[in-house]
Scaffold this motif. Sequence first.
Motif, PDB file in Angstrom:
ATOM      1  N   PRO A  90       1.105  -1.334  -0.156  1.00  0.00           N
ATOM      2  CA  PRO A  90      -0.184  -0.028   0.120  1.00  0.00           C
ATOM      3  C   PRO A  90       1.072   1.657  -0.348  1.00  0.00           C
ATOM      4  N   LEU A  91       0.708   2.174  -0.462  1.00  0.00           N
ATOM      5  CA  LEU A  91       0.859   3.639   0.022  1.00  0.00           C
ATOM      6  C   LEU A  91       1.763   3.645   1.027  1.00  0.00           C
ATOM      7  N   LEU A  92       0.973   3.309   2.113  1.00  0.00           N
ATOM      8  CA  LEU A  92       1.891   3.289   3.486  1.00  0.00           C
ATOM      9  C   LEU A  92       1.757   2.081   3.885  1.00  0.00           C
ATOM     10  N   PHE A 119       7.135   6.877   4.207  1.00  0.00           N
ATOM     11  CA  PHE A 119       5.981   7.807   4.477  1.00  0.00           C
ATOM     12  C   PHE A 119       6.349   8.851   4.152  1.00  0.00           C
ATOM     13  N   PHE A 168       4.872  10.236   1.064  1.00  0.00           N
ATOM     14  CA  PHE A 168       3.147  10.184   0.741  1.00  0.00           C
ATOM     15  C   PHE A 168       3.942  11.929   1.877  1.00  0.00           C
TER      16      PHE A 168
END
Lengths: 511, 73
Positions: A152-154, A286, A289
Amino acid sequence: MSEEINGKKIFSLLEVTNSIKKTIADRYKSSFWVKAEMNKLNYFPKSGHCYPDLVEKQDGKVIAQIRCNLWKDDYIKINSTFQRVLKEPLKDGIKILFLATISFHPEHGLALRIIDIDPSFTIGNLEKEKQEAIKKLQDEGIFRQNKTLKLPLLTQRIAIISVNTSKGYQDFLGKIEKNSWGYKYFHMLFPSILQGDKMAEQMATQLKQIKKVRTHFDAVAIIRGGGGDVGLSSFNSYELAKIIALFPLPVLSGIGHITNDTVVEMVSHKSFITPTDLANFLFQEFHNFSVPVQKAQETIINKSRRLISDEKTKFHSEAKLFRSVTENILIKSRNSIKEQVQSLFQQSQFLFKNEKEYLYSIREGIRKGTNTFCISAKQEIKQFALTMKKDVAAQLNHFKLIVNQNAQQVVQGSRVILQTRRERIFQIREKCSDKTLLLLKNSNLELNSIEKNVTNMSPKNVMKRGYSITLLNGKAVKNFDKVKVGDNIDTLLFEGKLNSIIKATTKTEEI
Amino acid sequence: MSDKINYTEAFEELQGIVTEIEGGEISVDELSEKVKRAAQLIKICKAKLTTTEEDVNKILKELDTATKDGDDE
């Protein structure tokens, strides 16, 4: 020695075992190299001896098996060599090339005694096994399977496979829990030893556990560190690598070591040299993001300000432009209106003039028309009058004729009628004169009688017969009530007149 | 939070707004709406970085139940 019973030669058990022992000792005088698989090491910590169970397999089936002896001193020596060269202790499941003697002990039976083990053979074999595992995974098409999963994105929720007390795990926790950016990670430990014989089994069990609650996690992290390079061979296990390759979550490995990658690391989604690197990777995710978010915030603020100020400037200049354009338009419009008024005025005048002329011409036309009409009408009337005169004359003549005719007819008719009437009158006259004569005669007679009566009735004659007339004030008294006592009355008689005063009146009673 | 948008969607939507605003596609009329939305999205994203809603005890309980139910694999 043997004895004879009932003609049978009989040996004691010891004699037999001693015989076997002697035979084998005679036959196997020197040591020799044997290759086999270490099915079980069977190490007895108390005595320090090992009694390895060796097998040879073909297509997975045991086709030969023998029990061995590895005495304490030999074991210690061999094991240290293994640790040094192989980074692995002597353990179950490895293939070994060993120097052995064969011996037979009357009490313990036949056994191979392991004197030495050649570690290079085992290394080659382990490497061979590793290559086989890789090939098998590739052939099955699952070697890169875990890499195809998407993180996932994070990567925030991490299931950790590690040992609670291991340095690598503690380092990792320290990093992710106290990061200076305030990033928050959720982690949960699924404890498993990370070296030795039991490792693959324990890891498989924990992976199974994680699978059950996989919705709570973004990734699995295998954390190992501080243990040196010893005991890594299980990370080349085909079975374990397969579980990891097929695992539904991305597996991140941080197995601190220096030597070549293990199969587990190869099939992992991502592999890091140390747990710290793994932690740094998570931070980087992180950052990747967080930085754009921060940047987005700044960009949006700056751009918004810029947009608003641009818009303001634009608005001002638009307003300015609008004003000047409006003024221009007003002036233009005003002029245009003026021109139009002028033109309208002129056009109206022109139109009026035109209309006037037109009306004049119409009036003239009407006058002329009327004149012409009147003249022609006059003539027509004249003509008509003439015609009428003639007609009337003709009519009159005609009537005269008819009247004359009628008159003549009337005259003739009248004559006839007159004649007829006259004759009738003659007839009637004749009749009348006859009757008249008769009537006259009768009338004469009647008259004579009447004359006689009349003479008789004259007052003189009446008075002669004794009647008188009483006069009051010269008028005959016909009514008794008119005469009162004292009245002076005259009474006419045949030959004279009496004057008297009334002394009394007496009314005659009705008869 | 106003709606149940997840952080990935929030991140993508935010990037979209940034692209729009950088490309000059946003008019002043929309600006207020967009900025408001962006603020919301940034809040969601930042919150995601610093919080998690998972609970170890809950997972343990779930594991326990799953194990009792028997392994289906």
